[in-house]
Design an enzyme around this catalytic site. Structure first.
Site, PDB file in Angstrom:
ATOM      1  N   GLU A  74       0.810  -1.232   0.000  1.00  0.00           N
ATOM      2  CA  GLU A  74       0.000   0.000   0.000  1.00  0.00           C
ATOM      3  C   GLU A  74       0.838   1.274   0.000  1.00  0.00           C
ATOM      4  OE1 GLU A  74      -3.559   0.534   2.107  1.00  0.00           O
ATOM      5  OE2 GLU A  74      -4.371  -1.413   1.554  1.00  0.00           O
ATOM      6  N   HIS A  79      -2.384  -0.953  10.035  1.00  0.00           N
ATOM      7  CA  HIS A  79      -1.921  -2.317  10.307  1.00  0.00           C
ATOM      8  C   HIS A  79      -0.716  -2.233  11.246  1.00  0.00           C
ATOM      9  CE1 HIS A  79      -3.888  -4.786   6.989  1.00  0.00           C
ATOM     10  NE2 HIS A  79      -4.329  -3.572   6.783  1.00  0.00           N
TER      11      HIS A  79
END
Lengths: 409, 409
Positions: free
Chosen positions: A49, A272
């Site tokens: 990402e 995360h």
């Protein structure tokens, strides 16, 4: 490290959640990630990402001193978001884009536009060849009714196949990434049993981090709390997996996850948690062979289970292909009808124009719009059907091979 | 054949030109191809342009007796058109879809819809592991102004990379297919020098067939004569390439092409001529090493040449991305203007409706259409730019590696 019997390797994996204009405090976090990576000096850094090439560029400049080698994998409209930083020379790379990755019209989910892929980087450390894979699979938006499960299973299958076919000359295989699957999910079991990869979390001698190794936890200020409601501890969807292919052994000495905020700040690195593994790699006389027959039995079960799910997806895709095709045909019929009516009016067959011109034109435009949209969707679902069929057939072939040649598994 | 020092392998390759509704006398020809394959009993049959799964199914039924193993590769809207028939068990398969393959709006060329790919089939014959690749690259519609050259070069590069990364455990690599490139084209030279594959035609001890090994010849009744005007003998674009990876040698004892009509009929099998190679494979003490430094020099030159062409394509794609983006912005501005005018009219600011309703609606629909189309094209060209950039960077990395580690090439 030349000549040492054991090679120690420190690996870092993080889904950075660096979506331009959308991710909160992105630039600040990317800077924090860069600072930490420079401080910690890992051997290999696997990031997901990192959607903006500018963020990658900034990281590359910042990390040039301690990670002289890096690679950014491009794919799809936005990019794959995958990149690797390495202390050791990157000898070769390859990108494999998954054949299925959600739906272009699910704009709110956006996975389709990312061109989800697996990136391979080959490096050699102390004479040991490492095949390092980094990937990010399709997100799970609703666990109860997971419409993307067949797509994610196709991806897990293609990931396993890609690893198997490309790692035959490697001594050690490493995979890091956000797999968007819980440890017991069929996709993870499929991937692990078909490749023989081991989970660093379950194998680690020491563990330090979020309970159960979770990487999406409720006390990270960026996670969506409602989504984690059924999982009070959080979920574990980011992994470091490994295996030794030839006469080497790999042991995970330590596994860590980050826990919430970055040191000295009030924000975490990402939504995360990062996964950090310390692996010990040692040359040994003989290649270790797992109890093959047990492995094969599990494999056959898992492949059968996965194949059933792919079959469910296939039937759904076939239904959608049919309904979009029917819609396209109906729109075409409406257009033809209008054309006949218009020609009739022109030829003076009708006493006057039966519809007002405006409504007539609007209807025609609407029909054209529906025709184009339905045709595009029909084509899209045709591809989906083909890829699901292809995967199902490959799985069938593997099951056949397992029955016929049990020892080759 | 177990125990024999030399393994003889007969390989058949043909672009079947079996496009439903479009290819002339398709069903008849597919039947003829099947009859001939059953009669000739090759070891491996590599087919392209078998677009209809029904044709594949019919062939499978017909050839089941002599070629008990087969695989059809699915991809794209129509399919990949690739399939393999084999006398020996197919142990594993993998499909890699090329990241670039023409343009969806070039409907008259249609390559985009085929999802052009390379298929890998792994088989083991007399203890020798064969990696068999079958592929079909983007067609060349105009040699003088070949707009698809950058795409075909990206495909040739990805094909080479895919072969290199997946063939590391193979003893022998075989590639058959319609590469849509003349023998001296940069893409062929790139593929051959980066993989080390040898051309069965140039290596063959005996040759029998069309002059210069051409596979698209003017005296085939299905070829377009005007396209072959600059090449009175025809062109050679279908290949069987091979190499031995480990301690084996491969020699092409005989190469044949078909020549026009099928025996006993008035039509050829396809618009392409088939290529048939008889290979002799022998185990030897030591792996043969080519003079590496010469190979590397050529490789560096070819990669540089290919990179230049990819760069040309990149700049064209960037221009198209820019112009479609500008078009989308203009359409959006027009729509906004219309919205303001409509709101103004509704609010009674204007004395009356300045435009007739019909023209106003038509203009709005036109603007919406242009906006959607231009946005789609912009996204498409964004992907194109990314993939061309990615390939250019990979090529740059290879050139760097060749300079830094000349012996690893």
């Amino acid at each position: 490290m030349e000549g040492h019997p054991t090679l120690q390797l420190r690996i870092f994996d993080l889904n950075c959640w660096a979506i331009r204009y959308l991710s909160k405090r992105r630039q600040e976090r990317v800077q924090l990630i860069g600072d930490m990576l420079r401080r910690e000096r890992f051997d290999l850094v696997l990031l997901q990402e990192v959607w903006s090439e500018q963020d990658y560029g900034n990281l590359k400049v910042k990390l040039g001193g301690c990670y002289p080698f890096s690679h950014y994998f491009r794919s799809g409209v936005i990019g794959s978001g995958l990149c690797v930083f390495s202390r050791f020379p990157i000898l070769d790379t390859l990108l494999y884009q998954y054949s299925l990755n959600g739906y272009p019209y699910m704009l709110q989910h956006g996975d389709w536009f990312c061109g989800k892929s697996v990136g391979l980087v080959i490096t050699e450390i102390s004479g040991i060849v490492f095949n390092v894979y980094v990937t990010h699979l399709h997100a799970e938006y609703c666990r109860e009714k997971d419409a993307y499960l067949p797509h994610r299973l196709v991806q897990a299958w293609e990931l396993a196949q890609f690893i198997r076919h490309t790692s035959k000359a490697a001594d050690v295989v490493l995979l890091g990434g956000d797999l968007n699957m819980h440890p017991e999910d069929v996709g993870i079991r499929l991937l692990r049993s078909w490749t023989g990869l081991q989970d660093a979390f379950t194998e680690a001698t020491r563990f330090e981090g979020c309970e159960d190794g979770c990487t999406l936890v409720p006390n990270n200020c960026f996670t969506v709390k409602t989504e984690l409601m059924p999982f009070p501890l959080g979920i574990r969807i980011d992994y470091i997996l490994y295996k030794a292919v030839s006469s080497f052994t790999v042991k995970c000495e330590e596994l860590k996850t980050t826990m919430g905020t970055a040191p000295g700040t009030d924000i975490p690195f990402s939504d995360h948690e990062a996964v950090m593994a310390t692996l010990h790699i040692q040359r040994q006389g003989q290649a270790a062979g797992a109890s093959l027959s047990t492995v094969e039995l599990t494999l056959a079960d898992v492949v059968t289970e996965a194949r059933t799910e792919v079959g469910v997806g296939l039937r759904a895709a076939q239904r959608q292909r049919y309904s979009t095709g029917r819609m396209a045909v109906l729109a075409l019929l409406l257009l033809l009808l209008q054309a006949v009516a218009a020609l009739g009016a022109l030829a003076g067959l009708a006493a006057g124009q039966p519809f007002p011109k405006l409504s007539f034109s609007l209807l025609a435009f609407l029909a054209i719009g529906v025709l184009l949209l339905a045709t595009s969707l029909h084509l899209f679902h045709t591809i989906e059907v083909k890829m699901l069929q292809g995967t199902e057939e490959q799985m069938r072939m593997v099951l056949w091979a397992l029955q016929e040649h049990p020892s080759d598994g």
